[in-house]
Design a protein around this motif. Sequence first.
Motif, PDB file in Angstrom:
ATOM      1  N   ASP A  31       0.833  -1.203   0.000  1.00 21.17           N
ATOM      2  CA  ASP A  31       0.000   0.000   0.000  1.00 21.17           C
ATOM      3  C   ASP A  31       0.866   1.251   0.000  1.00 21.17           C
ATOM      4  O   ASP A  31       0.498   2.275  -0.566  1.00 21.17           O
ATOM      5  N   SER A  32       2.058   1.166   0.584  1.00 18.32           N
ATOM      6  CA  SER A  32       2.970   2.308   0.585  1.00 18.32           C
ATOM      7  C   SER A  32       3.493   2.624  -0.818  1.00 18.32           C
ATOM      8  O   SER A  32       3.982   3.720  -1.066  1.00 18.32           O
ATOM      9  N   THR A  66      10.547   3.119  -0.889  1.00 20.63           N
ATOM     10  CA  THR A  66       9.358   3.446  -0.109  1.00 20.63           C
ATOM     11  C   THR A  66       9.736   4.249   1.126  1.00 20.63           C
ATOM     12  O   THR A  66       9.111   5.267   1.430  1.00 20.63           O
ATOM     13  N   GLU A  67      10.777   3.838   1.834  1.00 23.28           N
ATOM     14  CA  GLU A  67      11.191   4.563   3.035  1.00 23.28           C
ATOM     15  C   GLU A  67      11.718   5.946   2.673  1.00 23.28           C
ATOM     16  O   GLU A  67      11.443   6.915   3.367  1.00 23.28           O
ATOM     17  N   ARG A  70       8.717   8.109   2.122  1.00 21.77           N
ATOM     18  CA  ARG A  70       8.072   8.455   3.393  1.00 21.77           C
ATOM     19  C   ARG A  70       8.826   9.576   4.089  1.00 21.77           C
ATOM     20  O   ARG A  70       8.240  10.501   4.620  1.00 21.77           O
TER      21      ARG A  70
END
Length: 89
Positions: A31-32, A66-67, A70
Amino acid sequence: MKRRALAAADGRCQQCGRDELPVQVDHRVPDSAGGPNTIDNAVVLCVVCHANKSNAEKRDGTARRTERRRTMVRNVEAHPNAPRPQQDR
């Protein structure tokens, strides 16, 4: 969604077919990373296969991208004048 995925898999890992290990519902596309929270994007994995999938995502860079995104989003939220992150390609 989780209950439907678990019922459809009948308590078995959809990767290896084992039924003696605890299973977890995971997203095929995280989902990220924009994956939808739908039954089509759900996969039931035993704890071993889920760990292997997570480790593979870390190795191929998916988790790092992804990180990084974020962190960039958090920075933008904290600093409204900061440059906006671009979409991952």
